[in-house]
Design an enzyme around this catalytic site. Structure first.
Site, PDB file in Angstrom:
ATOM      1  N   PRO A 278       0.724  -1.157   0.267  1.00 53.31           N
ATOM      2  CA  PRO A 278      -0.149   0.057  -0.193  1.00 53.31           C
ATOM      3  C   PRO A 278       1.001   1.578  -0.175  1.00 53.31           C
ATOM      4  CG  PRO A 278      -0.352  -0.779   1.896  1.00 53.31           C
ATOM      5  CD  PRO A 278       0.654  -1.557   1.383  1.00 53.31           C
ATOM      6  N   ARG A 280      -0.673   5.592  -1.818  1.00 53.96           N
ATOM      7  CA  ARG A 280      -1.427   6.310  -1.226  1.00 53.96           C
ATOM      8  C   ARG A 280      -2.533   6.659  -0.071  1.00 53.96           C
ATOM      9  NH1 ARG A 280      -3.082   9.169  -5.766  1.00 53.96           N
ATOM     10  NH2 ARG A 280      -2.618   7.584  -6.874  1.00 53.96           N
ATOM     11  N   CYS A 349       4.011  28.394 -17.138  1.00 58.67           N
ATOM     12  CA  CYS A 349       3.585  28.970 -18.467  1.00 58.67           C
ATOM     13  C   CYS A 349       2.962  27.043 -18.698  1.00 58.67           C
ATOM     14  CB  CYS A 349       4.591  29.502 -19.330  1.00 58.67           C
ATOM     15  SG  CYS A 349       5.574  30.467 -18.059  1.00 58.67           S
ATOM     16  N   GLU A 350       1.764  27.005 -18.510  1.00 56.15           N
ATOM     17  CA  GLU A 350       1.274  26.020 -19.328  1.00 56.15           C
ATOM     18  C   GLU A 350      -0.109  26.111 -18.602  1.00 56.15           C
ATOM     19  OE1 GLU A 350       2.688  22.391 -19.856  1.00 56.15           O
ATOM     20  OE2 GLU A 350       4.654  22.754 -19.802  1.00 56.15           O
TER      21      GLU A 350
HETATM   22  C1  PLP Z   1       2.188   2.159  -7.041  1.00 57.29           C
HETATM   23  C2  PLP Z   1       2.427   0.771  -6.811  1.00 57.29           C
HETATM   24  C3  PLP Z   1       2.052   0.163  -5.521  1.00 57.29           C
HETATM   25  C4  PLP Z   1       1.315   1.547  -5.143  1.00 57.29           C
HETATM   26  O1  PLP Z   1       0.009   1.769  -5.188  1.00 57.29           O
HETATM   27  P1  PLP Z   1      -0.920   3.417  -4.147  1.00 57.29           P
HETATM   28  O2  PLP Z   1      -2.603   2.993  -4.756  1.00 57.29           O
HETATM   29  O3  PLP Z   1      -0.307   3.956  -4.181  1.00 57.29           O
HETATM   30  O4  PLP Z   1      -1.123   1.929  -3.243  1.00 57.29           O
HETATM   31  C5  PLP Z   1       1.928  -1.223  -5.202  1.00 57.29           C
HETATM   32  N1  PLP Z   1       2.590  -2.089  -6.113  1.00 57.29           N
HETATM   33  C6  PLP Z   1       3.461  -1.495  -7.248  1.00 57.29           C
HETATM   34  C7  PLP Z   1       4.395  -2.615  -7.698  1.00 57.29           C
HETATM   35  C8  PLP Z   1       3.982  -0.016  -7.313  1.00 57.29           C
HETATM   36  O5  PLP Z   1       3.805   0.598  -8.541  1.00 57.29           O
END
Ligand code: PLP
Length: 424
Positions: A278, A280, A349-350
């Site tokens: 995890p 995010r 500038c976008e």
């Molecule tokens: C980005 C990623 C995650 C994490 O994803 P979240 O949405 O932030 O939980 C886990 N495993 C892999 C392989 C990823 O590339």
């Protein structure tokens, strides 16, 4: 729940008013809450413990927020690390996370990165393709090593909050197919320089619907059973990350306990050690981006622009994924005042440098501070120096203390990184 709340009329992170941090460090600045990071990690871990599969490995996805102090905070609670580059493996190690708790994923690991991961002794190199397996076996043989590996499988399931963060469909670049997984697992099991311990999947990010996850987990379970029926040893099942964070346009996504219930159902009776990745859900709501209003630009016709000192180089999610971030005044005017409709923009500038269109906010004026909520994941980690704006600094709060955990580089330091070509 997070620890960004009004205290004595102004927005604070735990015990520290955001205005105090802005005065000390300047703006824009990211501010992270230790208590929120700890709370989110603990809730996730406790939920996964309750699935009935023993002690899970919670490998926090470093890319969501790779700041060393964030990693160290989570590592101290027992978090492992899910990494996608040598730089991230090095960060995890530097933060004191043991190699036995590090997972190394990624669709295109180089020979150098694979060699580094073998030498570091990471606990799971996730093989994502046949050529990668062949390269890894060769590199391991040259070092007389036998790294533990898992196969990242693409379960062909659509999930995730935006096409750019869906990873589990067969047309995404990630992982081997189910049938390849069976064939490659058998080959790897007979290779003296590979030790396959399991299979992994990660199907997307900002997933608000558990049905695709349940479908993917069912397919992964069936794969484990087929592999075992062939006499292959499968100890570990890595179910990836992807659970949504409660953003303000999705205030009530499924909770870790809901995910755990799905897992308990999908894997009932399967004896396997679980790992998770995890990112995010741990970090998003543990951070805000604080910015100052440069001015309000009103044309006789057309939108009213709230021009901030933060820009897309500091927080790219709205420009890249049409992501929504709630924006709050740091010191709300107690007199109130009717909300006004703003287009919230940065100075770059976008036209893409737009955080929000037609957003109703309390009246704001030059010098006011605002906070972008839920900016702790994929915020600073995706920041750049585009437009030669020095890299946005980061601050970690714990109770009534705060520390600058990534300082804003000076202009001199920024320029000094670039030696001139000798003929100039
Ligand atoms: C980005 C990623 C995650 C994490 O994803 P979240 O949405 O932030 O939980 C886990 N495993 C892999 C392989 C990823 O590339």
């Amino acid at each position: 729940m997070n620890h960004f709340e009004l205290r004595e009329g102004e927005l604070a992170c735990e015990g520290v008013p955001l205005s105090r941090i802005a005065a000390a460090v300047g703006t824009p600045v990211y501010v992270y809450s230790t208590a929120t990071l700890e709370r989110h990690f603990t809730i996730f871990r406790d939920a996964m413990r309750a699935t009935g599969h023993g002690e899970p490995l919670i490998a926090y996805a470093v890319k969501a927020n790779p700041n060393l102090s964030v990693l160290k905070t989570l590592g101290a609670l027992g978090a492992g690390a899910d990494t996608v580059s040598e730089g991230e493996v090095r960060r995890a190690l530097a933060a004191g996370i043991a190699p036995e708790r590090i997972v190394f994923s990624g669709a295109g690991k180089t020979d150098e990165e694979l060699a580094f991961a073998i030498d570091a002794g990471v606990s799971e190199i996730n093989i994502e393709s046949e050529p990668e397996m062949e390269r890894l076996a060769k590199i391991a043989a040259a070092r007389n090593a036998r790294p533990t590996v898992a196969f990242r499988v693409n379960p062909d399931v659509a999930a995730g909050g935006h096409a750019k963060i869906a990873t589990g469909k067969s047309d995404n670049k990630f992982g081997v197919s189910m049938t390849e997984a069976e064939r490659l697992y058998a080959i790897a099991s007979n290779n003296a320089n590979l030790r396959p311990v399991g299979v992994a999947c990660h199907i997307g990010s900002q997933i608000t619907d558990l049905a695709p996850l349940e479908s993917a987990f069912g397919k992964m379970r069936a794969l484990v059973e087929r592999l075992r029926a062939e006499g292959l040893s499968v100890e570990r099942l890595d179910l990836g990350g992807g659970l949504a964070a409660p953003y303000f346009n999705h205030p009530e996504p499924p909770q870790p306990a809901d995910l755990a219930a799905v897992i308990a159902r999908a894997l009932k009776g399967l004896d396997v050690q679980l790992a998770f990745e995890p990112g995010r859900v741990i970090a998003a709501n543990a951070g805000v981006l604080v910015s100052r209003v440069i001015h309000v630009h009103e044309r006789p016709e057309g939108p009213r622009f709230l021009v901030l000192d933060a820009a897309m180089n500091d927080l790219i999610r709205p420009a890249m994924y049409e992501a929504f971030h709630d924006i709050l005044p740091v010191k709300p005017n107690p007199e109130g005042g009717e909300p006004l409709t703003y287009d919230v923009v940065g100075p770059i500038c976008e036209t893409g440098d737009t955080f929000a269109r037609e957003r109703d906010l309390p009246p704001l004026k030059a010098g006011d501070l605002v906070a972008f909520l839920s900016a702790g994941a994929y915020g600073a980690s995706m920041s750049s120096e585009y437009n030669s704006r020095p890299l946005v600094p980061e601050v970690l709060v714990r109770g009534d203390q705060f520390a600058v955990v990534r300082p804003r580089p000076t202009y001199e330091a920024m320029l000094a990184r670039e030696p001139l070509a000798p003929w100039l």
